[in-house]
Design a protein around this motif. Sequence first.
Motif, PDB file in Angstrom:
ATOM      1  N   PRO A  85       0.808  -1.235   0.000  1.00 28.28           N
ATOM      2  CA  PRO A  85       0.000   0.000   0.000  1.00 28.28           C
ATOM      3  C   PRO A  85       0.837   1.279   0.000  1.00 28.28           C
ATOM      4  CG  PRO A  85      -0.919  -1.583   1.541  1.00 28.28           C
ATOM      5  CD  PRO A  85       0.397  -2.148   1.081  1.00 28.28           C
ATOM      6  N   HIS A  86       2.000   1.275   0.647  1.00 27.34           N
ATOM      7  CA  HIS A  86       2.869   2.459   0.652  1.00 27.34           C
ATOM      8  C   HIS A  86       3.356   2.767  -0.764  1.00 27.34           C
ATOM      9  CE1 HIS A  86       2.652   1.538   4.836  1.00 27.34           C
ATOM     10  NE2 HIS A  86       3.671   0.697   4.869  1.00 27.34           N
ATOM     11  N   PHE A  87       3.754   1.727  -1.475  1.00 26.06           N
ATOM     12  CA  PHE A  87       4.222   1.901  -2.845  1.00 26.06           C
ATOM     13  C   PHE A  87       3.078   2.361  -3.750  1.00 26.06           C
ATOM     14  CE2 PHE A  87       7.531  -0.822  -1.131  1.00 26.06           C
ATOM     15  CZ  PHE A  87       8.682  -0.269  -1.678  1.00 26.06           C
ATOM     16  N   LYS A  88       1.896   1.799  -3.548  1.00 26.30           N
ATOM     17  CA  LYS A  88       0.735   2.201  -4.365  1.00 26.30           C
ATOM     18  C   LYS A  88       0.414   3.676  -4.167  1.00 26.30           C
ATOM     19  CE  LYS A  88      -2.952  -0.184  -4.477  1.00 26.30           C
ATOM     20  NZ  LYS A  88      -4.102  -0.986  -4.088  1.00 26.30           N
ATOM     21  N   GLU A  89       0.497   4.157  -2.929  1.00 25.88           N
ATOM     22  CA  GLU A  89       0.253   5.578  -2.661  1.00 25.88           C
ATOM     23  C   GLU A  89       1.264   6.442  -3.412  1.00 25.88           C
ATOM     24  OE1 GLU A  89       0.072   6.648   1.499  1.00 25.88           O
ATOM     25  OE2 GLU A  89      -1.274   4.964   1.933  1.00 25.88           O
ATOM     26  N   LYS A  90       2.528   6.021  -3.415  1.00 23.94           N
ATOM     27  CA  LYS A  90       3.571   6.787  -4.107  1.00 23.94           C
ATOM     28  C   LYS A  90       3.358   6.754  -5.619  1.00 23.94           C
ATOM     29  CE  LYS A  90       6.202   8.851  -2.148  1.00 23.94           C
ATOM     30  NZ  LYS A  90       5.992  10.183  -1.517  1.00 23.94           N
ATOM     31  N   ILE A  91       2.902   5.638  -6.147  1.00 22.02           N
ATOM     32  CA  ILE A  91       2.615   5.559  -7.587  1.00 22.02           C
ATOM     33  C   ILE A  91       1.587   6.622  -7.955  1.00 22.02           C
ATOM     34  CG2 ILE A  91       1.495   4.157  -9.377  1.00 22.02           C
ATOM     35  CD1 ILE A  91       2.818   1.684  -8.027  1.00 22.02           C
ATOM     36  N   GLN A 121      -3.719  -8.402  -9.318  1.00 20.59           N
ATOM     37  CA  GLN A 121      -5.030  -7.792  -9.585  1.00 20.59           C
ATOM     38  C   GLN A 121      -5.687  -7.382  -8.267  1.00 20.59           C
ATOM     39  OE1 GLN A 121      -6.357  -7.659 -12.827  1.00 20.59           O
ATOM     40  NE2 GLN A 121      -8.087  -6.486 -12.109  1.00 20.59           N
ATOM     41  N   GLU A 122      -5.669  -8.282  -7.305  1.00 20.17           N
ATOM     42  CA  GLU A 122      -6.291  -8.028  -6.000  1.00 20.17           C
ATOM     43  C   GLU A 122      -5.652  -6.823  -5.302  1.00 20.17           C
ATOM     44  OE1 GLU A 122      -5.914 -10.327  -1.834  1.00 20.17           O
ATOM     45  OE2 GLU A 122      -6.875 -11.513  -3.414  1.00 20.17           O
ATOM     46  N   HIS A 123      -4.351  -6.658  -5.461  1.00 21.99           N
ATOM     47  CA  HIS A 123      -3.632  -5.568  -4.794  1.00 21.99           C
ATOM     48  C   HIS A 123      -3.462  -4.336  -5.678  1.00 21.99           C
ATOM     49  CE1 HIS A 123      -2.706  -7.670  -1.063  1.00 21.99           C
ATOM     50  NE2 HIS A 123      -2.646  -8.758  -1.819  1.00 21.99           N
ATOM     51  N   GLY A 124      -3.975  -4.398  -6.904  1.00 20.96           N
ATOM     52  CA  GLY A 124      -3.940  -3.237  -7.797  1.00 20.96           C
ATOM     53  C   GLY A 124      -2.557  -2.873  -8.302  1.00 20.96           C
ATOM     54  N   ILE A 125      -1.684  -3.873  -8.462  1.00 24.92           N
ATOM     55  CA  ILE A 125      -0.324  -3.594  -8.936  1.00 24.92           C
ATOM     56  C   ILE A 125      -0.002  -4.322 -10.244  1.00 24.92           C
ATOM     57  CG2 ILE A 125       0.567  -3.041  -6.634  1.00 24.92           C
ATOM     58  CD1 ILE A 125       1.809  -5.882  -6.565  1.00 24.92           C
ATOM     59  N   GLN A 126      -1.019  -4.833 -10.914  1.00 26.62           N
ATOM     60  CA  GLN A 126      -0.789  -5.637 -12.117  1.00 26.62           C
ATOM     61  C   GLN A 126      -0.065  -4.859 -13.211  1.00 26.62           C
ATOM     62  OE1 GLN A 126      -3.767  -4.853 -10.890  1.00 26.62           O
ATOM     63  NE2 GLN A 126      -5.057  -4.008 -12.487  1.00 26.62           N
ATOM     64  N   ASN A 127      -0.285  -3.567 -13.324  1.00 26.84           N
ATOM     65  CA  ASN A 127       0.363  -2.782 -14.372  1.00 26.84           C
ATOM     66  C   ASN A 127       1.772  -2.342 -13.993  1.00 26.84           C
ATOM     67  OD1 ASN A 127      -1.931  -2.956 -15.992  1.00 26.84           O
ATOM     68  ND2 ASN A 127      -2.829  -1.160 -15.024  1.00 26.84           N
ATOM     69  N   HIS A 128       2.218  -2.696 -12.804  1.00 30.75           N
ATOM     70  CA  HIS A 128       3.535  -2.299 -12.316  1.00 30.75           C
ATOM     71  C   HIS A 128       4.386  -3.506 -11.925  1.00 30.75           C
ATOM     72  CE1 HIS A 128       2.214   1.886 -12.162  1.00 30.75           C
ATOM     73  NE2 HIS A 128       1.070   1.396 -11.728  1.00 30.75           N
ATOM     74  N   THR A 129       3.971  -4.710 -12.331  1.00 27.27           N
ATOM     75  CA  THR A 129       4.647  -5.933 -11.911  1.00 27.27           C
ATOM     76  C   THR A 129       5.266  -6.660 -13.095  1.00 27.27           C
ATOM     77  OG1 THR A 129       3.099  -6.189 -10.068  1.00 27.27           O
ATOM     78  CG2 THR A 129       4.330  -8.144 -10.718  1.00 27.27           C
ATOM     79  N   VAL A 130       6.463  -7.197 -12.877  1.00 29.42           N
ATOM     80  CA  VAL A 130       7.122  -8.070 -13.851  1.00 29.42           C
ATOM     81  C   VAL A 130       7.527  -9.351 -13.137  1.00 29.42           C
ATOM     82  CG1 VAL A 130       7.961  -6.199 -15.334  1.00 29.42           C
ATOM     83  CG2 VAL A 130       9.392  -7.027 -13.456  1.00 29.42           C
ATOM     84  N   THR A 168      17.323  -1.135   0.359  1.00 19.70           N
ATOM     85  CA  THR A 168      16.657  -1.425   1.627  1.00 19.70           C
ATOM     86  C   THR A 168      16.264  -2.886   1.658  1.00 19.70           C
ATOM     87  OG1 THR A 168      15.759   0.819   1.676  1.00 19.70           O
ATOM     88  CG2 THR A 168      14.759  -0.795   3.158  1.00 19.70           C
ATOM     89  N   LEU A 169      16.847  -3.603   2.610  1.00 15.17           N
ATOM     90  CA  LEU A 169      16.499  -5.000   2.819  1.00 15.17           C
ATOM     91  C   LEU A 169      15.488  -5.055   3.948  1.00 15.17           C
ATOM     92  CD1 LEU A 169      16.915  -7.972   2.167  1.00 15.17           C
ATOM     93  CD2 LEU A 169      18.830  -7.988   3.773  1.00 15.17           C
ATOM     94  N   GLY A 170      14.348  -5.666   3.693  1.00 14.94           N
ATOM     95  CA  GLY A 170      13.286  -5.744   4.689  1.00 14.94           C
ATOM     96  C   GLY A 170      12.165  -4.770   4.365  1.00 14.94           C
ATOM     97  N   MET A 171      11.100  -4.881   5.141  1.00 15.96           N
ATOM     98  CA  MET A 171       9.907  -4.073   4.919  1.00 15.96           C
ATOM     99  C   MET A 171      10.170  -2.606   5.248  1.00 15.96           C
ATOM    100  SD  MET A 171       6.127  -4.596   6.542  1.00 15.96           S
ATOM    101  CE  MET A 171       6.261  -3.519   7.953  1.00 15.96           C
ATOM    102  N   MET A 172       9.657  -1.730   4.387  1.00 17.07           N
ATOM    103  CA  MET A 172       9.774  -0.293   4.617  1.00 17.07           C
ATOM    104  C   MET A 172       8.462   0.263   5.130  1.00 17.07           C
ATOM    105  SD  MET A 172      12.057   1.759   1.905  1.00 17.07           S
ATOM    106  CE  MET A 172      11.529   1.030   0.388  1.00 17.07           C
ATOM    107  N   SER A 173       8.578   1.185   6.067  1.00 15.16           N
ATOM    108  CA  SER A 173       7.394   1.908   6.527  1.00 15.16           C
ATOM    109  C   SER A 173       7.074   2.994   5.499  1.00 15.16           C
ATOM    110  CB  SER A 173       7.658   2.547   7.894  1.00 15.16           C
ATOM    111  OG  SER A 173       8.612   3.596   7.754  1.00 15.16           O
TER     112      SER A 173
END
Length: 186
Positions: A85-91, A121-130, A168-173
Amino acid sequence: MKKIILSTLLVAMLASCKKEAEKTEENISSVDSTEIDVPEPVAANNSIKYLSVQQASDYLQKKNDTLYVTNFFATWCGPCVREIPHFKEKIEELKDKPVKITFVSLDQKAIWNTEVPRFTQEHGIQNHTVLLDGQLLDQNFFASNFKQWDGGAIPFTFMRKGDKTDETLGMMSKEQLNEKINYLLK
């Protein structure tokens, strides 16, 4: 009369068993077809591109005025899912800026045509995934593309703008992601 009813029931049962067997055979052949080197698109509007190891290296080495944010993840990785979700907000926030955020799925090839498209699709990142076959990544790939990451854990996020990089290794806030992107956009 009983013989007629029993005969009718028997014929109906055999017919339905045959149809079920045909369905099972169709499912088996469709599962086998997903295990190919380069995945077939799931659908025209839901296709996920495959990157070779060389294409991934070339992409990671791009040096220009665009900020490239590349997040390596897998559908089964809890911390990966929590940071999406953090990445989606930045997109959305940076859609008019020279920023390209890409998710690189390291999932096993067996689920490239099933679970990965459903997940993206469920997470809304299909157009940004390879897709990238993690089984083909060796120490040379990691050493030539990253300072820190050896492929031992995910999520991993690599950012590059020109000659400036961040790993960054690991989850980012949300705050960490904002801070890193803002620094590299200066």
